[in-house]
Write an enzyme that holds these catalytic residues in place. Structure first.
Site, PDB file in Angstrom:
ATOM      1  CB  CYS A 108     -11.855 -31.848 -44.257  1.00 27.63           C
ATOM      2  SG  CYS A 108     -12.737 -31.462 -42.711  1.00 27.63           S
ATOM      3  CG  HIS A 198     -12.437 -36.529 -44.294  1.00 30.56           C
ATOM      4  ND1 HIS A 198     -11.077 -36.273 -44.214  1.00 30.56           N
ATOM      5  CD2 HIS A 198     -13.036 -35.643 -43.460  1.00 30.56           C
ATOM      6  CE1 HIS A 198     -10.867 -35.275 -43.370  1.00 30.56           C
ATOM      7  NE2 HIS A 198     -12.036 -34.878 -42.897  1.00 30.56           N
ATOM      8  CD  GLU A 200      -9.683 -38.634 -46.598  1.00 26.78           C
ATOM      9  OE1 GLU A 200      -9.443 -38.081 -45.516  1.00 26.78           O
ATOM     10  OE2 GLU A 200     -10.384 -38.116 -47.491  1.00 26.78           O
TER      11      GLU A 200
END
Length: 217
Positions: A108, A198, A200
């Site tokens: 990002c 993202h 994660e």
């Protein structure tokens, strides 16, 4: 394996001693425990040469602050202020890992930082990409890319939490994923990878596992 991750500043702007802090999002630790990866936080511009020397890769995570447009010869979008400057730390640590030819993953805001660092610029006001409800949108991946080696398909669904995005692409990079409305969602240059979403937050452990197995020698 040891991986450096730049901590991101959070400032709640209240008169309380613990409301300004550096953070690393919890999912990184959760997944990296499974992958047996030691996280080394980067919080200061001092002594980061030691961190680079002991680490195998660098992660530039998302940032609520963003890159001050002065670094790509632009002015802030109306109403946007840059009280803090995270780019100075990002630039210094990128310098070291690029010189050492070690892999870098930008997520990002980290992808946006990489694009600016290598000479590109940013669109400061992208509409309809900050999806507060955790919904997803589609992105198309190019076949000749690291991302295709991960997902083995051209169409994936990704989350989206950003208002800025790559505008002019940095030299030597190639676009390897785009959204349906044409926003650049991923860029690649050798062992330097940037993704606008993202992974994660999606707990996409396969993505991170493939990144390290591909680029960490």
């Amino acid at each position: 394996m040891k991986v450096a991750i730049v901590g991101r500043l959070e400032d709640y702007e209240e008169d309380y001693p613990f409301n300004k802090r550096y953070t690393i999002d919890y999912p990184f630790r959760e997944m990296f425990d499974v992958l047996n990866i030691l996280i080394i936080p980067v919080l200061s511009r001092l002594n980061i040469e030691e961190i680079e020397s002991m680490c195998d890769a660098l992660i530039l995570p998302g940032s609520a602050i963003g890159v001050d447009p002065k670094y790509y010869n632009d002015v802030p979008f109306p109403g946007k202020e840059y009280k803090y400057d995270e780019y100075k730390l990002d630039k210094q640590v990128i310098d070291l890992f690029v010189k050492a030819k070690k892999p870098i993953l930008g997520i990002c805001g980290g992808m946006q930082t990489l694009n600016v660092y290598f000479g590109g610029d940013l669109n400061q006001n992208v509409l309809n990409h900050k999806l507060e409800d955790n919904s997803k949108h589609k992105a198309k991946i190019t076949q000749d890319s690291f991302l295709y080696s991960v997902y083995q398909k051209e169409d994936i669904e990704i989350n989206s939490f950003h208002r800025q995005a790559v505008r002019k692409l940095a030299n030597n990079f190639k676009v390897t994923a785009t959204s349906e409305d044409g926003i650049i969602e991923a860029i690649e240059y050798g062992n330097i990878i940037g993704v606008q979403w993202h992974p994660e937050a999606l707990k996409d452990i396969e993505f991170f596992d493939k990144f390290f197995k591909t680029f960490v020698k």
